[in-house]
Enzyme design. Structure first.
Site, PDB file in Angstrom:
ATOM      1  N   GLU A  94      48.163  54.408  16.490  1.00  0.00           N
ATOM      2  CA  GLU A  94      48.614  53.637  15.333  1.00  0.00           C
ATOM      3  C   GLU A  94      49.019  52.236  15.729  1.00  0.00           C
ATOM      4  OE1 GLU A  94      51.732  56.026  13.707  1.00  0.00           O
ATOM      5  OE2 GLU A  94      50.331  57.220  12.547  1.00  0.00           O
ATOM      6  N   CYS A 107      52.735  45.463  15.990  1.00  0.00           N
ATOM      7  CA  CYS A 107      53.257  46.491  16.884  1.00  0.00           C
ATOM      8  C   CYS A 107      52.063  47.277  17.419  1.00  0.00           C
ATOM      9  CB  CYS A 107      54.193  47.387  16.082  1.00  0.00           C
ATOM     10  SG  CYS A 107      54.725  48.839  16.955  1.00  0.00           S
ATOM     11  N   CYS A 114      52.144  60.369  24.686  1.00  0.00           N
ATOM     12  CA  CYS A 114      53.108  59.830  25.652  1.00  0.00           C
ATOM     13  C   CYS A 114      53.540  60.953  26.588  1.00  0.00           C
ATOM     14  CB  CYS A 114      54.325  59.266  24.925  1.00  0.00           C
ATOM     15  SG  CYS A 114      55.468  58.362  26.003  1.00  0.00           S
TER      16      CYS A 114
END
Ligand code: SAH
Length: 352
Positions: A94, A107, A114
């Site tokens: 995203e 961003c 992760c």
């Protein structure tokens, strides 16, 4: 037989020049291709109009241009735009574009999933699948720059690495992307408008300082008490606050660049007087400012933001000790503007 074609953006400018020399063409053709790839952000050889048909065909025969696609866009009532970004191997990450009166901030994500295990983070629930390549990070910026022009009629002003992933666990690729973004022959953005946000990997913070990077650094602190931080960011057992402090002091000594600490206050976790005192002490030792950010509740965590009065205690205690502190409300809540749900933090970046 299908010939294996290399992704052209995985090779250097020197390699591009060597490629043309090898095929009997002048080296500057390589520089021209570099410009198409990293300044204009084109994804097709046929758009490289200052190359002959023969040279375009030569590139076509030897290389591919892997690139991202914006799979889905969601626009929030407050203007925040969230992109589902599809990678060439179909993974999705995203990226979020956040407009404010004075700036537009992108961003970006740095990894698919992760490997860290922060209990409050939506991305932590997604296993780390792979690192993003430099071009995949770069493409997010180019795509959001175009969206910014289209929707807000001005170019991107800031970039924050607050999307999915831990940028310091993909350091080489993040650095290479930033290199292309800041290169005068690339996107030519100022490194001062780029913030890398990390959960705090001491060894890599030192490495960044040694590399004399010129972008800004934000650290997701959330607690200045080791036993508390370990609970919400379990990897902090290996990367202790003590090591982090040493690395950050080293960073400051080398770069003279003020740090930002990102901090969420949760009920029953870090809402006591001793939590506030520990943060004040921490900030007095390390030249920094604090960005108190609003918690975006996620499904997998039973955590709740602390009461407004506690947030006010934090703000007062920090301010009374002359420590710079900001608090901003969330953006893009109605579209769950994720990137690990960070739109709120982003707006608070450098409220200048
Ligand atoms: N791994 C990096 C960058 C991605 S997370 C890092 O940890 O900094 C970007 C920011 O979002 C971090 O400050 C992180 O602590 C914060 N964050 C993650 N989940 C959140 C949530 N549910 N609500 C508010 N902030 C969150």
């Amino acid at each position: 037989m299908e010939v294996f074609k290399k992704d052209i953006r995985a090779i250097s400018k020197d390699d591009l020049e060597r490629f043309f020399i090898h095929h009997g063409a002048p080296a500057f053709k390589g520089a021209q291709v570099y410009q198409w790839l990293w300044q204009k952000g084109v994804h097709q050889f046929e758009l490289m109009t200052n190359l002959s048909k023969t040279h375009r065909a030569l590139l076509e025969a030897n290389f591919t241009i892997n690139h991202i696609q914006i799979d889905r866009q969601q626009r929030s009532a407050d203007g925040t735009l969230k992109n589902a970004v599809k990678l060439h191997d179909n993974f999705i990450v995203e990226s979020v574009l956040i407009p404010t009166a004075k700036r537009t901030t992108a961003c970006v994500s740095s990894q698919v999933g992760c490997s860290l295990d922060c209990t409050f983070c939506a991305t932590a629930a997604l296993k780390r699948m792979r690192n993003l390549n430099p071009d995949e990070i770069y493409d997010q910026v180019v795509a959001m720059n175009r969206q910014s022009q289209l929707y807000y009629e001005h170019p991107l002003s800031n970039i924050v690495f607050m999307g999915m992933g831990e940028p310091l666990m993909n350091y080489a690729n993040v650095l290479s992307a930033i290199d292309k973004i800041t290169d005068p022959k690339g996107l030519a953005m100022s490194p001062k408008r780029i913030t890398l946000s990390t959960s705090g990997v001491p060894k890599m913070i030192r490495k960044m300082a040694d590399d004399k990077v010129r972008f800004k650094l934000a650290v997701s602190l959330h607690s200045a008490r080791q036993e508390v931080r370990e609970k919400i960011m379990p990897f902090a057992k290996s990367f202790t606050l003590e090591d982090l402090e040493e690395a950050l002091l080293y960073w400051y000594a080398q770069t003279k660049s003020e740090l930002t600490f990102e901090y969420v206050v949760w009920k029953g976790i870090n809402d006591q007087k001793e939590d506030i005192q520990a943060l004040v002490k921490w900030c007095k030792r390390i030249p920094s400012k604090v960005n108190i950010i609003q918690y975006n509740p996620i499904d997998t965590a039973q955590m709740e933001q602390a009461d407004q009065s506690v947030l006010q205690d934090y703000l007062n205690s920090l301010a009374s000790q002359k420590i710079k502190v900001t608090y901003r409300r969330s953006r893009g809540v109605d579209i769950d503007a994720a990137c690990g749900q960070l739109a709120n933090k982003i707006e608070s970046k450098g409220n200048g």
